[in-house]
Design an enzyme around this catalytic site. Sequence first.
Site, PDB file in Angstrom:
ATOM      1  N   SER A  23       0.832  -1.211   0.000  1.00  0.00           N
ATOM      2  CA  SER A  23       0.000   0.000   0.000  1.00  0.00           C
ATOM      3  C   SER A  23       0.867   1.261   0.000  1.00  0.00           C
ATOM      4  CB  SER A  23      -0.884   0.021   1.249  1.00  0.00           C
ATOM      5  OG  SER A  23      -1.828  -1.010   1.195  1.00  0.00           O
ATOM      6  N   ASP A 320      -6.758  -8.338   4.290  1.00  0.00           N
ATOM      7  CA  ASP A 320      -6.020  -9.215   3.367  1.00  0.00           C
ATOM      8  C   ASP A 320      -5.426 -10.437   4.066  1.00  0.00           C
ATOM      9  OD1 ASP A 320      -6.565  -7.423   1.329  1.00  0.00           O
ATOM     10  OD2 ASP A 320      -4.643  -6.380   1.514  1.00  0.00           O
ATOM     11  N   ARG A 399      -2.682 -14.300  -2.620  1.00  0.00           N
ATOM     12  CA  ARG A 399      -2.853 -14.641  -1.201  1.00  0.00           C
ATOM     13  C   ARG A 399      -3.396 -16.067  -1.017  1.00  0.00           C
ATOM     14  NH1 ARG A 399      -0.759 -10.136   0.927  1.00  0.00           N
ATOM     15  NH2 ARG A 399      -1.449  -8.198  -0.024  1.00  0.00           N
TER      16      ARG A 399
HETATM   17  O1  S3P Z   1      -5.606   0.972  -0.046  1.00  0.00           O
HETATM   18  C1  S3P Z   1      -4.912  -0.037  -0.181  1.00  0.00           C
HETATM   19  O2  S3P Z   1      -3.685   0.029  -0.404  1.00  0.00           O
HETATM   20  C2  S3P Z   1      -5.548  -1.366  -0.044  1.00  0.00           C
HETATM   21  C3  S3P Z   1      -6.808  -1.462   0.475  1.00  0.00           C
HETATM   22  C4  S3P Z   1      -7.542  -2.728   0.646  1.00  0.00           C
HETATM   23  O3  S3P Z   1      -8.517  -2.806  -0.371  1.00  0.00           O
HETATM   24  P1  S3P Z   1     -10.013  -2.216  -0.177  1.00  0.00           P
HETATM   25  O4  S3P Z   1      -9.933  -0.773  -0.011  1.00  0.00           O
HETATM   26  O5  S3P Z   1     -10.703  -2.592  -1.468  1.00  0.00           O
HETATM   27  O6  S3P Z   1     -10.566  -2.944   0.998  1.00  0.00           O
HETATM   28  C5  S3P Z   1      -6.632  -3.937   0.538  1.00  0.00           C
HETATM   29  O7  S3P Z   1      -7.398  -5.104   0.370  1.00  0.00           O
HETATM   30  C6  S3P Z   1      -5.641  -3.812  -0.593  1.00  0.00           C
HETATM   31  O8  S3P Z   1      -4.754  -4.910  -0.600  1.00  0.00           O
HETATM   32  C7  S3P Z   1      -4.789  -2.556  -0.456  1.00  0.00           C
HETATM   33  C1  PEP Z   2      -6.676  -7.044  -2.337  1.00  0.00           C
HETATM   34  C2  PEP Z   2      -5.373  -6.925  -2.616  1.00  0.00           C
HETATM   35  O1  PEP Z   2      -4.816  -6.048  -3.518  1.00  0.00           O
HETATM   36  P1  PEP Z   2      -5.480  -5.145  -4.646  1.00  0.00           P
HETATM   37  O2  PEP Z   2      -6.863  -4.772  -4.217  1.00  0.00           O
HETATM   38  O3  PEP Z   2      -4.560  -3.980  -4.794  1.00  0.00           O
HETATM   39  O4  PEP Z   2      -5.491  -5.968  -5.909  1.00  0.00           O
HETATM   40  C3  PEP Z   2      -4.376  -7.749  -1.881  1.00  0.00           C
HETATM   41  O5  PEP Z   2      -3.179  -7.484  -2.062  1.00  0.00           O
HETATM   42  O6  PEP Z   2      -4.736  -8.679  -1.133  1.00  0.00           O
END
Ligand code: S3P
Ligand code: PEP
Length: 439
Positions: A23, A320, A399
């Site tokens: 992120s 995640d 994952r």
């Molecule tokens: O803002 C981010 O970097 C992320 C937010 C999450 O998604 P959501 O916002 O769809 O829950 C997460 O699942 C993803 O791996 C990264």
């Molecule tokens: C949900 C994930 O990533 P993204 O939404 O960026 O594909 C993740 O890394 O588990």
Amino acid sequence: MPAHTFQTSRPLRGTIRVPGDKSISHRALMFSSLAIGESTIHGLLEGEDVLATAAAMRQLGADIERTGEGDWRVNGAGLGSLLEPKNALDMGNSGTSTRLLMGLLASHGFASTFIGDASLSGRPMKRVIDPLGQMGASFEASTGGTLPLMMRGASPAVPITYRLPVASAQVKSAVLLAGLNTPGITRVIEPVETRDHTERMLTGFGATLEIGEHNGERLIAIHGEAELKPQNVIVPGDPSSAAFFMVAALLVPGSDIVIENVGMNRTRAGIVSALRQMGGSIEEVNAREVGGEPVADLHVKHSPLQGVDIDPAIVPSMVDEFPVLFVAAALAQGTTRTTGLDELRVKESDRIAAMAAALNLAGADVEEHEDGLTIQGTGGEPLKGTPKNALVKTSLDHRIAMSMAVAGLVSRDGVSVDDITPIATSFPTFMNLLEGAAA
Ligand SMILES: O=C(O)C1=C[C@@H](OP(=O)(O)O)[C@@H](O)[C@H](O)C1
Ligand SMILES: C=C(OP(=O)(O)O)C(=O)O
């Protein structure tokens, strides 16, 4: 599609480091590209998702160069000076790249086309199309609001106040990033707090954000037409990647490892609390701050685990990490119940269905519900493993592949997965680290 069989492991020992936070890495590249002048990034995750963001930012005019392992240099053109991309922006497998960039470009007056792989092309984009449309952007998307998608940004865009209908840091970030180049103040109301890297990092880059409250809900206000200043970003280790090694060390008898430099931001660290609630021995050593984020070394020792009911309030802080938590639950003593996991159905795969199928194939006792799984653990007995010639379906989901790799370490006959290539989206060094820790 390279398949792979993960077998019983020796104890995990020694000290490891997982790659940089995904992120934070995406955001570091995006925000550096918006600052005028040279930023440096240290510890960037060099996974495919983040490389897709780098490629897109280059197409939009940023000068981005890799100077060493995890070390990158970015010369940004300045907010509002991004260039119309000549070709479609290929987001690969990455939801974060797509939704954050759609937000950023929604307040730039040109058209861009977003494309992605089969997994990403099935994921919902209406959740960003709705607020960005309210700000003035227009869209041509596949029916149902999925990629491929063409967006025409608005210049000037209109500031809005948007209350998130789903707990999503990506949707929150999309609106805040659109607000960056929008005159006035754009507001997001967050009924449930999600990861706050966008707020922290934009503040670090010099944008003006106010965090307050509205009827008991979190309110974030961003002042538009910001001028971002270049930064030196240090990216902490990714807790979502560390989670695979936490669970592996808890499950494999005799394990005792230290995972160094793991991001412990409160909005991300739910997995550590959940595993501790199950009886896992995870000690935080040398807690400190790195690049504006709390970080610690995690000392993890093999522990007998107990089944628990996971409080749905913790979900956003470990969204995640559920696939690998399910693996821990499959080996725990007693029943683990999870609820409130609807969002897992719209990740790279439907992670509720995919993990139920994968774990049951490997001999676990898992029942699927609309919003979660109920898992009867083995009480520490190894899983049977996948039947001869049967493969776990990873469905382009890194994952699922890594979680079932961990399951393989505590199985009698091994766990075979159909495709390990998706692992490179978030954790390209996973196979080497796993081999090294269990050597
Ligand atoms: O803002 C981010 O970097 C992320 C937010 C999450 O998604 P959501 O916002 O769809 O829950 C997460 O699942 C993803 O791996 C990264
Ligand atoms: C949900 C994930 O990533 P993204 O939404 O960026 O594909 C993740 O890394 O588990």
